[in-house]
Scaffold this motif. Structure first.
Motif, PDB file in Angstrom:
ATOM      1  N   ALA A  44       0.824  -1.204   0.000  1.00 46.24           N
ATOM      2  CA  ALA A  44       0.000   0.000   0.000  1.00 46.24           C
ATOM      3  C   ALA A  44       0.860   1.257   0.000  1.00 46.24           C
ATOM      4  O   ALA A  44       0.465   2.282  -0.545  1.00 46.24           O
ATOM      5  CB  ALA A  44      -0.931   0.008   1.210  1.00 46.24           C
ATOM      6  N   LEU A  45       2.029   1.176   0.580  1.00 48.26           N
ATOM      7  CA  LEU A  45       2.903   2.337   0.662  1.00 48.26           C
ATOM      8  C   LEU A  45       4.005   2.339  -0.389  1.00 48.26           C
ATOM      9  O   LEU A  45       4.651   3.356  -0.607  1.00 48.26           O
ATOM     10  CB  LEU A  45       3.542   2.417   2.055  1.00 48.26           C
ATOM     11  N   PHE A  46       4.239   1.186  -1.010  1.00 50.61           N
ATOM     12  CA  PHE A  46       5.285   1.081  -2.016  1.00 50.61           C
ATOM     13  C   PHE A  46       4.871   0.039  -3.036  1.00 50.61           C
ATOM     14  O   PHE A  46       4.034  -0.806  -2.778  1.00 50.61           O
ATOM     15  CB  PHE A  46       6.630   0.699  -1.386  1.00 50.61           C
ATOM     16  N   SER A  47       5.458   0.104  -4.202  1.00 53.37           N
ATOM     17  CA  SER A  47       5.198  -0.879  -5.241  1.00 53.37           C
ATOM     18  C   SER A  47       6.074  -2.109  -4.983  1.00 53.37           C
ATOM     19  O   SER A  47       7.295  -1.996  -4.868  1.00 53.37           O
ATOM     20  CB  SER A  47       5.509  -0.295  -6.611  1.00 53.37           C
ATOM     21  N   VAL A  48       5.450  -3.255  -4.866  1.00 55.14           N
ATOM     22  CA  VAL A  48       6.172  -4.482  -4.511  1.00 55.14           C
ATOM     23  C   VAL A  48       7.183  -4.849  -5.586  1.00 55.14           C
ATOM     24  O   VAL A  48       8.331  -5.194  -5.285  1.00 55.14           O
ATOM     25  CB  VAL A  48       5.177  -5.638  -4.277  1.00 55.14           C
ATOM     26  N   SER A  49       6.794  -4.774  -6.842  1.00 57.62           N
ATOM     27  CA  SER A  49       7.708  -5.163  -7.921  1.00 57.62           C
ATOM     28  C   SER A  49       8.887  -4.195  -8.037  1.00 57.62           C
ATOM     29  O   SER A  49       9.996  -4.613  -8.342  1.00 57.62           O
ATOM     30  CB  SER A  49       6.962  -5.262  -9.243  1.00 57.62           C
ATOM     31  N   ASP A  50       8.658  -2.914  -7.769  1.00 60.43           N
ATOM     32  CA  ASP A  50       9.765  -1.949  -7.803  1.00 60.43           C
ATOM     33  C   ASP A  50      10.689  -2.110  -6.603  1.00 60.43           C
ATOM     34  O   ASP A  50      11.898  -1.929  -6.707  1.00 60.43           O
ATOM     35  CB  ASP A  50       9.234  -0.516  -7.833  1.00 60.43           C
ATOM     36  N   LYS A  51      10.136  -2.465  -5.470  1.00 59.98           N
ATOM     37  CA  LYS A  51      10.933  -2.579  -4.248  1.00 59.98           C
ATOM     38  C   LYS A  51      11.867  -3.786  -4.297  1.00 59.98           C
ATOM     39  O   LYS A  51      13.020  -3.697  -3.892  1.00 59.98           O
ATOM     40  CB  LYS A  51       9.999  -2.682  -3.036  1.00 59.98           C
ATOM     41  N   ASP A  77      -3.213   0.949 -10.341  1.00 57.58           N
ATOM     42  CA  ASP A  77      -3.063   0.777 -11.786  1.00 57.58           C
ATOM     43  C   ASP A  77      -4.186   1.455 -12.569  1.00 57.58           C
ATOM     44  O   ASP A  77      -3.959   1.983 -13.651  1.00 57.58           O
ATOM     45  CB  ASP A  77      -3.010  -0.709 -12.145  1.00 57.58           C
ATOM     46  N   SER A  78      -5.400   1.425 -12.037  1.00 57.41           N
ATOM     47  CA  SER A  78      -6.523   2.032 -12.753  1.00 57.41           C
ATOM     48  C   SER A  78      -6.412   3.549 -12.807  1.00 57.41           C
ATOM     49  O   SER A  78      -6.731   4.162 -13.820  1.00 57.41           O
ATOM     50  CB  SER A  78      -7.841   1.652 -12.084  1.00 57.41           C
ATOM     51  N   PHE A  79      -5.977   4.159 -11.712  1.00 53.02           N
ATOM     52  CA  PHE A  79      -5.933   5.616 -11.676  1.00 53.02           C
ATOM     53  C   PHE A  79      -4.599   6.193 -12.133  1.00 53.02           C
ATOM     54  O   PHE A  79      -4.565   7.237 -12.758  1.00 53.02           O
ATOM     55  CB  PHE A  79      -6.253   6.129 -10.266  1.00 53.02           C
ATOM     56  N   PHE A  80      -3.491   5.531 -11.789  1.00 56.54           N
ATOM     57  CA  PHE A  80      -2.186   6.112 -12.056  1.00 56.54           C
ATOM     58  C   PHE A  80      -1.394   5.376 -13.127  1.00 56.54           C
ATOM     59  O   PHE A  80      -0.427   5.901 -13.648  1.00 56.54           O
ATOM     60  CB  PHE A  80      -1.351   6.161 -10.779  1.00 56.54           C
ATOM     61  N   GLY A  81      -1.785   4.156 -13.428  1.00 53.22           N
ATOM     62  CA  GLY A  81      -1.031   3.361 -14.392  1.00 53.22           C
ATOM     63  C   GLY A  81      -1.663   3.359 -15.761  1.00 53.22           C
ATOM     64  O   GLY A  81      -2.602   4.100 -16.053  1.00 53.22           O
ATOM     65  N   HIS A  82      -1.151   2.491 -16.578  1.00 50.81           N
ATOM     66  CA  HIS A  82      -1.655   2.388 -17.939  1.00 50.81           C
ATOM     67  C   HIS A  82      -2.324   1.052 -18.189  1.00 50.81           C
ATOM     68  O   HIS A  82      -2.575   0.690 -19.326  1.00 50.81           O
ATOM     69  CB  HIS A  82      -0.506   2.591 -18.935  1.00 50.81           C
ATOM     70  N   THR A  83      -2.580   0.305 -17.126  1.00 53.44           N
ATOM     71  CA  THR A  83      -3.235  -0.997 -17.270  1.00 53.44           C
ATOM     72  C   THR A  83      -4.503  -1.010 -16.426  1.00 53.44           C
ATOM     73  O   THR A  83      -4.661  -0.233 -15.481  1.00 53.44           O
ATOM     74  CB  THR A  83      -2.314  -2.140 -16.787  1.00 53.44           C
ATOM     75  N   TRP A  84      -5.395  -1.902 -16.776  1.00 45.17           N
ATOM     76  CA  TRP A  84      -6.608  -2.093 -16.008  1.00 45.17           C
ATOM     77  C   TRP A  84      -6.411  -3.244 -15.036  1.00 45.17           C
ATOM     78  O   TRP A  84      -5.540  -4.077 -15.219  1.00 45.17           O
ATOM     79  CB  TRP A  84      -7.778  -2.379 -16.939  1.00 45.17           C
ATOM     80  N   PHE A  85      -7.255  -3.305 -14.025  1.00 41.87           N
ATOM     81  CA  PHE A  85      -7.072  -4.311 -12.985  1.00 41.87           C
ATOM     82  C   PHE A  85      -7.370  -5.720 -13.491  1.00 41.87           C
ATOM     83  O   PHE A  85      -6.851  -6.684 -12.955  1.00 41.87           O
ATOM     84  CB  PHE A  85      -7.950  -3.999 -11.766  1.00 41.87           C
ATOM     85  N   TRP A  86      -8.166  -5.878 -14.527  1.00 41.64           N
ATOM     86  CA  TRP A  86      -8.502  -7.220 -15.014  1.00 41.64           C
ATOM     87  C   TRP A  86      -7.439  -7.789 -15.958  1.00 41.64           C
ATOM     88  O   TRP A  86      -7.543  -8.927 -16.383  1.00 41.64           O
ATOM     89  CB  TRP A  86      -9.866  -7.240 -15.683  1.00 41.64           C
ATOM     90  N   GLU A  87      -6.434  -7.008 -16.287  1.00 44.45           N
ATOM     91  CA  GLU A  87      -5.379  -7.513 -17.159  1.00 44.45           C
ATOM     92  C   GLU A  87      -4.423  -8.452 -16.442  1.00 44.45           C
ATOM     93  O   GLU A  87      -3.733  -9.230 -17.078  1.00 44.45           O
ATOM     94  CB  GLU A  87      -4.607  -6.341 -17.774  1.00 44.45           C
ATOM     95  N   ASN A  88      -4.367  -8.397 -15.119  1.00 39.32           N
ATOM     96  CA  ASN A  88      -3.558  -9.317 -14.322  1.00 39.32           C
ATOM     97  C   ASN A  88      -4.463 -10.453 -13.856  1.00 39.32           C
ATOM     98  O   ASN A  88      -5.107 -10.370 -12.815  1.00 39.32           O
ATOM     99  CB  ASN A  88      -2.937  -8.601 -13.123  1.00 39.32           C
ATOM    100  N   THR A  89      -4.507 -11.525 -14.617  1.00 39.71           N
ATOM    101  CA  THR A  89      -5.476 -12.581 -14.345  1.00 39.71           C
ATOM    102  C   THR A  89      -5.122 -13.432 -13.134  1.00 39.71           C
ATOM    103  O   THR A  89      -6.013 -13.850 -12.409  1.00 39.71           O
ATOM    104  CB  THR A  89      -5.638 -13.505 -15.566  1.00 39.71           C
TER     105      THR A  89
END
Length: 121
Positions: A44-51, A77-89
């Motif tokens: 919630a406070l940081f991006s897991v994949s970036d960390k 991802d929906s508000f700040f990213g370029h992907t939608w939440f349903w793209e990560n199946t």
């Protein structure tokens, strides 16, 4: 859709926790500790994949199974990213399976012990 997922998850978690809290006195303190721990590792406070970066795919994959991670990353991802939440199946499938399992278990326990709630409170 993320809001619907959050409501479904919170309802399932609420019915399970409300039932078990009446049955076990110390459950609320245990659940507070577990929820704080899950919040801090949910990303919630940081991006897991970036960390964690490259080379730690197993850790990132394990943290993606956290239902809170699905909700937080879906909103992010929906508000700040370029992907939608349903793209990560994979995280979506794990989230909904976990939510339905908690809902079924919570509903079963609630219906089973409903007659004893007045005596236990």
């Amino acid at each position: 859709m993320v809001l619907v997922a959050a409501f479904a998850f919170l309802y399932a978690l609420g019915i399970l926790n409300a039932t078990v809290t009446v049955l076990l006195q110390d459950y609320q303190q245990i659940m507070q500790t577990v929820m704080r721990f899950i919040f801090w590792i949910s990303g919630a406070l940081f991006s897991v994949s970036d960390k964690f970066g490259a080379g730690h795919e197993r850790i990132v994959r394990a943290l993606e199974t956290n239902p809170f991670y699905y909700l937080v990353s879906g909103v992010r991802d929906s508000f700040f990213g370029h992907t939608w939440f349903w793209e990560n199946t994979y995280p979506m499938l794990v989230f909904w399976l976990f939510t339905f399992a908690v809902l079924i278990i919570g509903s079963h326990l609630h219906l089973k012990f409903r007659a004893y709630f007045a005596d236990l409170v």
